[in-house]
Design a protein around this motif. Structure first.
Motif, PDB file in Angstrom:
ATOM      1  N   GLY A  95      44.099  37.594  52.505  1.00 41.11           N
ATOM      2  CA  GLY A  95      43.879  37.172  51.262  1.00 41.11           C
ATOM      3  C   GLY A  95      42.227  37.662  50.955  1.00 41.11           C
ATOM      4  O   GLY A  95      41.361  37.736  51.671  1.00 41.11           O
ATOM      5  N   ILE A  96      42.039  37.698  49.649  1.00 39.77           N
ATOM      6  CA  ILE A  96      40.704  37.795  49.326  1.00 39.77           C
ATOM      7  C   ILE A  96      40.550  37.226  47.977  1.00 39.77           C
ATOM      8  O   ILE A  96      41.337  36.939  46.973  1.00 39.77           O
ATOM      9  CB  ILE A  96      40.336  39.491  48.683  1.00 39.77           C
ATOM     10  CG1 ILE A  96      40.484  40.391  49.894  1.00 39.77           C
ATOM     11  CG2 ILE A  96      39.052  39.667  48.047  1.00 39.77           C
ATOM     12  CD1 ILE A  96      40.257  41.742  49.323  1.00 39.77           C
ATOM     13  N   LEU A  97      39.320  36.306  47.920  1.00 39.27           N
ATOM     14  CA  LEU A  97      38.855  35.657  46.955  1.00 39.27           C
ATOM     15  C   LEU A  97      37.784  36.340  45.914  1.00 39.27           C
ATOM     16  O   LEU A  97      36.612  36.593  46.526  1.00 39.27           O
ATOM     17  CB  LEU A  97      38.486  34.050  47.295  1.00 39.27           C
ATOM     18  CG  LEU A  97      38.339  33.025  46.152  1.00 39.27           C
ATOM     19  CD1 LEU A  97      38.214  31.684  46.851  1.00 39.27           C
ATOM     20  CD2 LEU A  97      37.170  33.471  45.082  1.00 39.27           C
ATOM     21  N   ALA A  98      38.140  36.752  45.021  1.00 41.60           N
ATOM     22  CA  ALA A  98      37.082  38.009  44.086  1.00 41.60           C
ATOM     23  C   ALA A  98      36.520  36.943  43.219  1.00 41.60           C
ATOM     24  O   ALA A  98      37.203  36.340  42.351  1.00 41.60           O
ATOM     25  CB  ALA A  98      37.989  39.011  43.529  1.00 41.60           C
ATOM     26  N   ASN A  99      35.197  36.887  43.021  1.00 45.67           N
ATOM     27  CA  ASN A  99      34.508  36.179  42.293  1.00 45.67           C
ATOM     28  C   ASN A  99      33.753  37.166  41.075  1.00 45.67           C
ATOM     29  O   ASN A  99      33.003  38.107  41.349  1.00 45.67           O
ATOM     30  CB  ASN A  99      33.277  35.745  42.874  1.00 45.67           C
ATOM     31  CG  ASN A  99      33.502  34.427  43.672  1.00 45.67           C
ATOM     32  OD1 ASN A  99      33.828  33.275  43.024  1.00 45.67           O
ATOM     33  ND2 ASN A  99      33.913  34.411  44.998  1.00 45.67           N
ATOM     34  N   ASP A 100      34.343  36.759  39.964  1.00 46.09           N
ATOM     35  CA  ASP A 100      34.131  37.426  38.610  1.00 46.09           C
ATOM     36  C   ASP A 100      34.749  38.816  38.597  1.00 46.09           C
ATOM     37  O   ASP A 100      35.123  39.366  39.471  1.00 46.09           O
ATOM     38  CB  ASP A 100      32.511  37.656  38.635  1.00 46.09           C
ATOM     39  CG  ASP A 100      31.797  36.577  37.631  1.00 46.09           C
ATOM     40  OD1 ASP A 100      32.601  35.988  36.794  1.00 46.09           O
ATOM     41  OD2 ASP A 100      30.580  36.280  37.719  1.00 46.09           O
ATOM     42  N   ALA A 103      34.186  42.072  40.716  1.00 43.42           N
ATOM     43  CA  ALA A 103      34.832  42.066  41.999  1.00 43.42           C
ATOM     44  C   ALA A 103      36.066  42.438  42.233  1.00 43.42           C
ATOM     45  O   ALA A 103      36.634  42.754  43.171  1.00 43.42           O
ATOM     46  CB  ALA A 103      34.402  40.802  42.830  1.00 43.42           C
ATOM     47  N   VAL A 104      36.818  42.386  41.061  1.00 49.33           N
ATOM     48  CA  VAL A 104      38.297  42.199  40.976  1.00 49.33           C
ATOM     49  C   VAL A 104      38.944  43.577  41.460  1.00 49.33           C
ATOM     50  O   VAL A 104      39.826  43.670  42.156  1.00 49.33           O
ATOM     51  CB  VAL A 104      39.068  41.704  39.751  1.00 49.33           C
ATOM     52  CG1 VAL A 104      40.480  41.977  39.556  1.00 49.33           C
ATOM     53  CG2 VAL A 104      38.783  40.201  39.684  1.00 49.33           C
ATOM     54  N   PRO A 105      38.590  44.672  40.904  1.00 48.70           N
ATOM     55  CA  PRO A 105      39.083  46.050  41.076  1.00 48.70           C
ATOM     56  C   PRO A 105      38.860  46.401  42.684  1.00 48.70           C
ATOM     57  O   PRO A 105      39.793  46.969  43.274  1.00 48.70           O
ATOM     58  CB  PRO A 105      38.442  47.175  40.142  1.00 48.70           C
ATOM     59  CG  PRO A 105      37.905  46.137  38.982  1.00 48.70           C
ATOM     60  CD  PRO A 105      37.693  44.828  39.569  1.00 48.70           C
ATOM     61  N   PHE A 114      48.487  39.420  51.448  1.00 48.28           N
ATOM     62  CA  PHE A 114      49.017  38.479  50.558  1.00 48.28           C
ATOM     63  C   PHE A 114      48.657  38.376  49.162  1.00 48.28           C
ATOM     64  O   PHE A 114      48.915  37.410  48.498  1.00 48.28           O
ATOM     65  CB  PHE A 114      49.050  37.185  51.089  1.00 48.28           C
ATOM     66  CG  PHE A 114      49.646  36.925  52.435  1.00 48.28           C
ATOM     67  CD1 PHE A 114      51.179  37.156  52.724  1.00 48.28           C
ATOM     68  CD2 PHE A 114      48.898  36.802  53.680  1.00 48.28           C
ATOM     69  CE1 PHE A 114      51.655  36.915  53.903  1.00 48.28           C
ATOM     70  CE2 PHE A 114      49.594  36.815  55.069  1.00 48.28           C
ATOM     71  CZ  PHE A 114      50.953  36.865  55.172  1.00 48.28           C
ATOM     72  N   GLY A 115      47.393  39.070  48.809  1.00 47.40           N
ATOM     73  CA  GLY A 115      46.901  39.127  47.608  1.00 47.40           C
ATOM     74  C   GLY A 115      45.654  38.703  47.173  1.00 47.40           C
ATOM     75  O   GLY A 115      44.930  38.120  48.062  1.00 47.40           O
ATOM     76  N   VAL A 116      45.320  38.823  45.929  1.00 50.79           N
ATOM     77  CA  VAL A 116      43.909  38.565  45.452  1.00 50.79           C
ATOM     78  C   VAL A 116      44.085  37.382  44.423  1.00 50.79           C
ATOM     79  O   VAL A 116      44.820  37.465  43.631  1.00 50.79           O
ATOM     80  CB  VAL A 116      43.161  39.837  44.920  1.00 50.79           C
ATOM     81  CG1 VAL A 116      41.863  39.378  44.303  1.00 50.79           C
ATOM     82  CG2 VAL A 116      43.252  40.945  46.016  1.00 50.79           C
ATOM     83  N   HIS A 117      43.039  36.496  44.916  1.00 47.56           N
ATOM     84  CA  HIS A 117      42.719  35.340  43.784  1.00 47.56           C
ATOM     85  C   HIS A 117      41.533  35.563  43.150  1.00 47.56           C
ATOM     86  O   HIS A 117      40.449  36.045  43.651  1.00 47.56           O
ATOM     87  CB  HIS A 117      42.664  34.022  44.402  1.00 47.56           C
ATOM     88  CG  HIS A 117      42.090  33.073  43.435  1.00 47.56           C
ATOM     89  ND1 HIS A 117      43.014  32.182  42.483  1.00 47.56           N
ATOM     90  CD2 HIS A 117      41.150  32.333  43.120  1.00 47.56           C
ATOM     91  CE1 HIS A 117      42.548  31.621  41.838  1.00 47.56           C
ATOM     92  NE2 HIS A 117      41.292  31.616  42.175  1.00 47.56           N
ATOM     93  N   GLY A 118      41.558  35.759  41.901  1.00 50.37           N
ATOM     94  CA  GLY A 118      40.340  35.930  40.980  1.00 50.37           C
ATOM     95  C   GLY A 118      39.823  34.632  40.331  1.00 50.37           C
ATOM     96  O   GLY A 118      40.535  33.989  39.643  1.00 50.37           O
ATOM     97  N   LEU A 150      43.687  42.295  35.545  1.00 53.86           N
ATOM     98  CA  LEU A 150      43.966  40.794  35.649  1.00 53.86           C
ATOM     99  C   LEU A 150      45.612  40.370  36.090  1.00 53.86           C
ATOM    100  O   LEU A 150      45.833  39.548  36.797  1.00 53.86           O
ATOM    101  CB  LEU A 150      43.604  40.123  34.522  1.00 53.86           C
ATOM    102  CG  LEU A 150      42.224  39.983  34.040  1.00 53.86           C
ATOM    103  CD1 LEU A 150      41.875  38.955  32.873  1.00 53.86           C
ATOM    104  CD2 LEU A 150      41.422  39.418  35.089  1.00 53.86           C
ATOM    105  N   LYS A 151      46.525  41.312  35.383  1.00 50.49           N
ATOM    106  CA  LYS A 151      47.787  40.949  35.613  1.00 50.49           C
ATOM    107  C   LYS A 151      48.102  41.217  37.233  1.00 50.49           C
ATOM    108  O   LYS A 151      49.162  41.032  37.626  1.00 50.49           O
ATOM    109  CB  LYS A 151      48.788  41.516  34.859  1.00 50.49           C
ATOM    110  CG  LYS A 151      48.699  40.894  33.495  1.00 50.49           C
ATOM    111  CD  LYS A 151      49.857  41.509  32.515  1.00 50.49           C
ATOM    112  CE  LYS A 151      49.782  40.638  31.212  1.00 50.49           C
ATOM    113  NZ  LYS A 151      50.808  41.220  30.328  1.00 50.49           N
ATOM    114  N   GLN A 152      47.460  42.000  37.995  1.00 53.28           N
ATOM    115  CA  GLN A 152      47.981  42.348  39.274  1.00 53.28           C
ATOM    116  C   GLN A 152      47.127  41.356  40.209  1.00 53.28           C
ATOM    117  O   GLN A 152      47.385  41.206  41.525  1.00 53.28           O
ATOM    118  CB  GLN A 152      47.021  43.699  39.685  1.00 53.28           C
ATOM    119  CG  GLN A 152      47.169  44.753  38.786  1.00 53.28           C
ATOM    120  CD  GLN A 152      46.553  45.976  39.374  1.00 53.28           C
ATOM    121  OE1 GLN A 152      46.415  46.492  40.604  1.00 53.28           O
ATOM    122  NE2 GLN A 152      45.972  46.719  38.490  1.00 53.28           N
ATOM    123  N   LEU A 153      46.483  40.327  39.717  1.00 55.90           N
ATOM    124  CA  LEU A 153      45.871  39.175  40.588  1.00 55.90           C
ATOM    125  C   LEU A 153      47.175  38.059  40.929  1.00 55.90           C
ATOM    126  O   LEU A 153      48.054  38.032  40.012  1.00 55.90           O
ATOM    127  CB  LEU A 153      44.796  38.340  40.078  1.00 55.90           C
ATOM    128  CG  LEU A 153      43.393  39.108  39.649  1.00 55.90           C
ATOM    129  CD1 LEU A 153      42.649  38.358  38.891  1.00 55.90           C
ATOM    130  CD2 LEU A 153      43.008  39.494  41.072  1.00 55.90           C
TER     131      LEU A 153
END
Length: 380
Positions: A95-100, A103-105, A114-118, A150-153
């Protein structure tokens, strides 16, 4: 092979001195195998760290691509993104926790199992909406980032309810809230000083109108002093402030201190003035670190009519709300201060300190990352 999920915490910031990201590292390094990616040295407790050069800008700087609306090119040409991308490509994370938003793309491109939390620290599309040129050039780019990614998070959090509501309204994503609360500090309120000691700690940015505090002290009551801790974000502006404040009775500029010493430093005072004129959308919805740091330092609070702060201050009786953002109204509140009223605020901060600590506020992160790893099987 580890029996714990692997979590990348990605932030285009100096993580060791970024209070919000550092809290994530401390929270999750006990639970998961945490790798960090950001500026500077590795924070304590992580299994690995990917360093980005401090000179690599973390925000879009391809002016041609932005002007011609070639937004994908603009994003991938961002210096910090371009540096981090090859260092992270090919590495596998659960998993990844993307800050701001910036960093999301990149986090999504890395395709963690298992996905990304933004975690969005501001409402990015209006971050500098007080600047016309920014509104005409960068704002459309940030709106594109939001619409596209955003909807991909898997999940999203931000710092205040008003900002969360705006993301939900504009982009149709559910957004939780994790405030910028400070870690719980075990201490008793200190006695009120004579004169009463006021403190304002802030980023040195012109749109924050810190000159208001200098004007305040030019005609302040004799029973108060004010120290200002101003970070050198805009050095020319900070130099202007210090020149304006030279010789003003009761006013002192104090050097910034490391984050891990900030609450101890604040505890030397009586009242924190968390007074942020709403010069842009994010300041209008501000619920800043300094509000919560003051509580952990057991200080009273004087704030402007910022709705996010007002709700908490009034719930716990932490201080007084200035009715508007004028210097005159602020001066009127300062003139009414008494040792007894300040002592009552400090006692209220003491009573509220556990409720308003980061340990109590971080459940939004805990739940989001736990949900991300709900299907993790050790050794899989």
């Amino acid at each position: 092979m580890s029996h714990r999920p692997s979590l990348l915490i990605l932030s285009f910031s100096p993580i060791r001195s970024d209070p919000r990201v550092l809290k994530q590292v401390k929270l999750f390094s006990d639970l998961y195998d945490v790798t960090t990616c950001g500026y500077g040295d590795a924070p304590d407790g992580v299994v690995d760290h990917v360093e980005i050069p401090r000179e690599a800008r973390g925000w879009v700087d391809d002016k041609v691509a932005v002007a011609t609306r070639r937004y994908r090119r603009a994003y991938w040409n961002t210096q910090a993104v371009a540096d981090a991308r090859p260092k992270l490509t090919g590495r596998r994370f659960d998993g990844i926790l993307a800050n701001d938003l910036n960093a999301v793309p990149l986090a999504l491109e890395l395709k963690p199992r298992f996905g990304v939390h933004g975690d969005l620290h501001e409402f990015a599309p209006k971050e500098k909406d007080d600047d016309l040129r920014w509104r005409l050039t960068v704002a459309p780019y940030t709106r594109w980032l939001c619409r596209t990614y955003l909807k991909q998070l898997a999940s999203v959090t931000t710092v205040a309810r008003g900002i969360a509501d705006q993301y939900e309204a504009d982009y149709g994503v559910k957004v939780g809230v994790v405030t910028n609360a400070a870690p719980y500090s075990e201490r008793e309120p200190a006695p009120v000083h004579s004169p009463i000691r006021l403190i304002h700690s802030a980023a040195g940015q012109r749109y924050r109108k810190l000159e208001n505090f200098i004007e305040l002290m030019k005609d302040a009551p004799a029973n108060v002093t004010l120290d200002m801790i101003v970070m050198p974000n805009e050095p020319d502006y900070v130099a202007e402030l210090k020149a304006q404040g030279a010789g003003v009775a009761g006013l002192t500029f104090r050097d910034p201190v490391p984050y891990d010493r900030l609450v101890d430093t604040l505890a030397e005072y009586d009242v924190s003035m968390t007074f942020l004129p709403p010069t842009n959308f994010n300041l209008a919805h501000a619920l800043p670190n300094k509000f919560f740091e003051a509580v952990q330092a057991r200080l009273g609070l004087i704030i402007g009519p910022s709705p996010e702060m007002v709700a908490i201050l009034e719930q716990y009786g932490l201080g007084e709300v200035v009715p508007d953002f004028s210097v005159e109204s602020l001066r009127s509140v300062i003139a009414r201060l008494t040792p007894e009223s300040v002592a009552a605020w400090k006692a209220a901060a003491h009573a509220a300190a556990r409720d308003l600590s980061s340990e109590a506020q971080q459940k939004g992160w805990e739940d989001a990352i736990a949900a991300l790893f709900a299907e993790f099987v050790p050794g899989d």
